[in-house]
Every structure is written in structure tokens, then in C-alpha cells.
Scaffold this motif. Sequence first.
Motif, mmCIF file in Angstrom:
data_model
loop_
_atom_site.group_PDB
_atom_site.id
_atom_site.type_symbol
_atom_site.label_atom_id
_atom_site.label_comp_id
_atom_site.label_asym_id
_atom_site.label_seq_id
_atom_site.Cartn_x
_atom_site.Cartn_y
_atom_site.Cartn_z
ATOM 1 N N CYS A 163 4.706 73.175 30.040
ATOM 2 C CA CYS A 163 3.680 73.494 31.035
ATOM 3 C C CYS A 163 3.306 74.980 30.924
ATOM 4 O O CYS A 163 4.152 75.808 30.584
ATOM 5 N N GLY A 164 2.081 75.279 31.259
ATOM 6 C CA GLY A 164 1.632 76.669 31.422
ATOM 7 C C GLY A 164 1.838 77.530 30.192
ATOM 8 O O GLY A 164 1.491 77.162 29.062
ATOM 9 N N THR A 165 2.447 78.678 30.440
ATOM 10 C CA THR A 165 2.680 79.637 29.363
ATOM 11 C C THR A 165 3.541 79.041 28.248
ATOM 12 O O THR A 165 3.293 79.280 27.063
ATOM 13 N N ALA A 166 4.538 78.264 28.630
ATOM 14 C CA ALA A 166 5.400 77.636 27.621
ATOM 15 C C ALA A 166 4.572 76.718 26.719
ATOM 16 O O ALA A 166 4.806 76.627 25.506
ATOM 17 N N SER A 175 10.778 75.488 27.950
ATOM 18 C CA SER A 175 10.786 75.881 29.363
ATOM 19 C C SER A 175 11.616 77.143 29.564
ATOM 20 O O SER A 175 12.749 77.231 29.090
ATOM 21 N N GLN A 176 11.045 78.095 30.248
ATOM 22 C CA GLN A 176 11.804 79.299 30.596
ATOM 23 C C GLN A 176 12.903 78.933 31.574
ATOM 24 O O GLN A 176 14.071 79.160 31.324
ATOM 25 N N SER A 177 12.511 78.334 32.698
ATOM 26 C CA SER A 177 13.463 78.077 33.793
ATOM 27 C C SER A 177 14.411 76.930 33.486
ATOM 28 O O SER A 177 15.529 76.879 33.990
ATOM 29 N N THR A 229 11.473 72.982 35.358
ATOM 30 C CA THR A 229 10.128 72.493 35.656
ATOM 31 C C THR A 229 10.131 70.965 35.736
ATOM 32 O O THR A 229 10.515 70.288 34.775
ATOM 33 N N VAL A 253 6.833 86.520 38.407
ATOM 34 C CA VAL A 253 6.376 85.124 38.326
ATOM 35 C C VAL A 253 5.603 84.887 37.023
ATOM 36 O O VAL A 253 5.775 83.867 36.357
ATOM 37 N N ALA A 254 4.771 85.838 36.644
ATOM 38 C CA ALA A 254 4.016 85.683 35.393
ATOM 39 C C ALA A 254 4.958 85.882 34.207
ATOM 40 O O ALA A 254 5.631 86.900 34.085
ATOM 41 N N SER A 255 4.978 84.900 33.366
ATOM 42 C CA SER A 255 5.910 84.907 32.246
ATOM 43 C C SER A 255 5.398 85.806 31.113
ATOM 44 O O SER A 255 4.238 85.715 30.724
ATOM 45 N N LEU A 308 -4.740 82.930 31.122
ATOM 46 C CA LEU A 308 -3.850 82.468 32.196
ATOM 47 C C LEU A 308 -3.210 83.662 32.905
ATOM 48 O O LEU A 308 -3.151 83.717 34.140
ATOM 49 N N LYS A 309 -2.749 84.628 32.102
ATOM 50 C CA LYS A 309 -2.078 85.793 32.687
ATOM 51 C C LYS A 309 -3.017 86.549 33.627
ATOM 52 O O LYS A 309 -2.663 86.904 34.734
ATOM 53 N N GLU A 358 -3.806 84.437 36.884
ATOM 54 C CA GLU A 358 -2.749 84.222 37.876
ATOM 55 C C GLU A 358 -2.383 85.477 38.642
ATOM 56 O O GLU A 358 -2.012 85.380 39.804
ATOM 57 N N VAL A 362 8.719 75.711 38.992
ATOM 58 C CA VAL A 362 7.910 74.680 39.629
ATOM 59 C C VAL A 362 8.683 73.360 39.627
ATOM 60 O O VAL A 362 8.640 72.593 38.667
HETATM 61 C C1 F6R Z 1 2.642 81.592 33.771
HETATM 62 C C2 F6R Z 1 3.863 80.880 34.068
HETATM 63 C C3 F6R Z 1 3.840 79.390 34.160
HETATM 64 C C4 F6R Z 1 5.080 78.803 33.497
HETATM 65 C C5 F6R Z 1 5.143 77.290 33.747
HETATM 66 C C6 F6R Z 1 6.307 76.648 33.030
HETATM 67 O O1 F6R Z 1 2.839 82.957 33.670
HETATM 68 O O2 F6R Z 1 4.888 81.484 34.228
HETATM 69 O O3 F6R Z 1 2.679 78.868 33.591
HETATM 70 O O4 F6R Z 1 5.036 79.083 32.130
HETATM 71 O O5 F6R Z 1 5.246 77.039 35.117
HETATM 72 O O6 F6R Z 1 7.519 77.186 33.472
HETATM 73 P P1 F6R Z 1 8.852 76.992 32.655
HETATM 74 O O7 F6R Z 1 8.686 77.715 31.361
HETATM 75 O O8 F6R Z 1 9.916 77.583 33.513
HETATM 76 O O9 F6R Z 1 9.018 75.515 32.416
#
Ligand code: F6R
Length: 364
Positions: A56-59, A103-105, A108, A154-156, A240-241, A244, A361
Motif C-alpha cells: 500500500c501507499g509508499t511501499a 510494509s514498513q510497519s 497494514t 507519518v510520511a514514510s 504522494l509525499k 499528504e 493503517v
Molecule cells: C506514505 C505512507 C503510507 C504507507 C502505507 C503503507 O508516506 O507512509 O502510504 O506507505 O500506509 O504502510 P506500511 O509500509 O507500514 O505497510
Amino acid sequence: QKGGYDHFMLKEIYEQPRALRDTVHPRISDGLPSFEMDDVPEGFFKRFEKISIVACGTAMHAGMLGKALIEKLARIPVETDIASEFRYRNPIMDKTTLVIVISQSGETADTLAALRLAKQHGVTTLAIVNVTGSSIAREADYIIHTYAGPEIAVASTKAYSVQLSVMYMIAIKMALAKQEITTNQARELTSSLMHAIETTEKSILLDEQIKAYIKRYENLNDLFFLGRGLDYALGLEGSLKLKEISYIHCEAYAAGELKHGTISLITDGVPVVALATQEILLPKMVSNIREVRSRGADVLLICKKGMRIDRDVYGEKLELPAIDDLFMPIVGVIPLQLIAYHTAVLRGCDVDKPRNLAKSVTVE
Ligand code: F6R
């Protein structure tokens, strides 16, 4: 905690050279990428005929570049899917498919559900995750940990860069496994990756120039990013950056697609950030930039140092350090993050905690 920086986001942007080294260096053995420390067996990548990247998103934006890299180097077809779409489209997968989730976190909800769906189908799953012990890290068959360290803003930013670096390593490894490149070529690519990582230090030096330039973005309503190929995927991330954290409406367009509709939005003074880091696409890109310039666009050109581009093509130019075209996204994303950061600060936005957004998220 912010280590002298005004915001976590800026600190994390500046941490990228370190995060990249920490993620990549331990995985280089004999001049080649190795996932031995991740318990990914040698020869693992030989098995797959198709790759599906889900995030999702940045990933997802890191995944889009991953698709381009894997297809270019390893010649294996790659699909990319936003996790919330993948889940509901009854995706076609079999034993020869590798599903890569990013995924960073690691929490998600949609990405986790996509991972579970792939596992239900008996498909091999590989997760690229920053948070150790997270749900995705626990459930995937194989895990490649990124070492960005905790990402607070919050912004990756740094998480994206390290995800991207892993995509390069996977692409090189797959290309070698599929015998699309020789060991020597793989070593050269690996050395270019290491060089790109060192060169991020130079990208960061563009900070002052960016800060001065974006003063004109203070009262902006709309902005466009244009690019082709790798630069298009990069533009999506830049867009996106900026959206957001600065709340400016912004779109990233594949430059060739402009004339299929969007060019009607380009009028006098509309800001365009044109990405042109790919030598082979430069003539086409320049002609697209001329199209928007002739309609009055305020063009910031982001190109590679040494590229020959006529002075009348752009308003202002930001030159990225020159490295091999394939690796330009590694140095190219940093100015885009800095544009978003400084614009948000200038507009008085809550940079580290933009409205309506959560770091992780966990709802679908
Ligand atoms: C944008 C941002 C989001 C995450 C997305 C996925 O700066 O941070 O778009 O990249 O919510 O999150 P993860 O990587 O944690 O699954």
C-alpha cells in the motif's frame, strides 16, 4: 529525540545513507547480494515464473520500481497490486508464483490480508518489513528485514529507500538465478548499488537549493509531477509525499499520457516538476516538457548532472549526482522528499503528523 532537527521527517530524510548502508552492506557477500542472513536459501529465486508484488501507499511505489527492475534484469513477469485491490480480484497464482509483500510497519491490514490470501492458495510468500516481530514478519514464509530503524514521521521516507534497495538486490539475485546476467555483471550491478548508496550523501546537499526554490509553493493549489519509466514511479512517490503533508493537490503523470487529457489542466503558472533522469527517454521527455512550457507551466526540471538540455526548456534546474541510470531513483527520491518537507513547513502544516493520517493503517 529529533537529534537537533526541527522534525522527525527531516531527521529521517537525512538518515537515509545510514539506513541504506545498514540494510545492504550485511547482505553483500563476495561482491554479490546474499540473503543468507534472512534464511532465504541459495537458488530460491530460480523456482519462480511469476512475481506478484503487493503493498500500500509508499511501499507500493517501491514495489513499482521493483517490478521495473526485476523485469529489466531477470526477465520475469511481475504484477504489482495495491493490497486492497489484490484481495478482491481473485488473483491468479500458482506454485510458480512468488508473492512479495512490502510494509514498513508490518501491520497494514490490507497487506496482511493479502499475505494471508496468498498463503491460503499455497503460494510462497516473501515479506520486506521494517518492524521486527510485526504481524507480517511473523506470518510470511520468508522475511527480509530492512534496517531503517524506527520511522516516527507519518510520511514514510527512509523506509521507502531501504525497501527500494532490497528490490535492487532481489532483482540482481533473480537475474543471476535465471542466468539472464553473468556473475561479473551481477558484481558490477552490486557495486553500482553500493555507489548509489554513497551518492545519496550528495543528493542531501541539494537541501538548501530546494528550500530556496519552493518559496513559490507557499500558496499553491495544484502541482504536477511528470516522468517516464523509472521517473514515473518516482513521481508517484514525490506526489504522494507532497499531498499528504502539505495538502497541495498534486498528480503524477506518465509524461506521454499528458496529451490524453491532463494537458488541459496546464495553464499559465501551473507548477510542474519534471523528472528526467533517464538518458534513453530524454528526447521524449524534453518534448513533453516543451509542451507544458508552451502553455505557461512553471517547470522545475530534475535531471542528472551533465545532461545536455536546452536552457529554454525549464524555469529552474536541480541536478542530481550522475550515476548509472538504473540506480537514479535511489538518489532521485531525496529531493522529492525535501520538496514535500520544506513546502509543508512553509505552509505551517503539522509535518510529522498530517491530518487524518495514521502511521500504521490497521483498518481495512
Ligand atoms: C506514505 C505512507 C503510507 C504507507 C502505507 C503503507 O508516506 O507512509 O502510504 O506507505 O500506509 O504502510 P506500511 O509500509 O507500514 O505497510
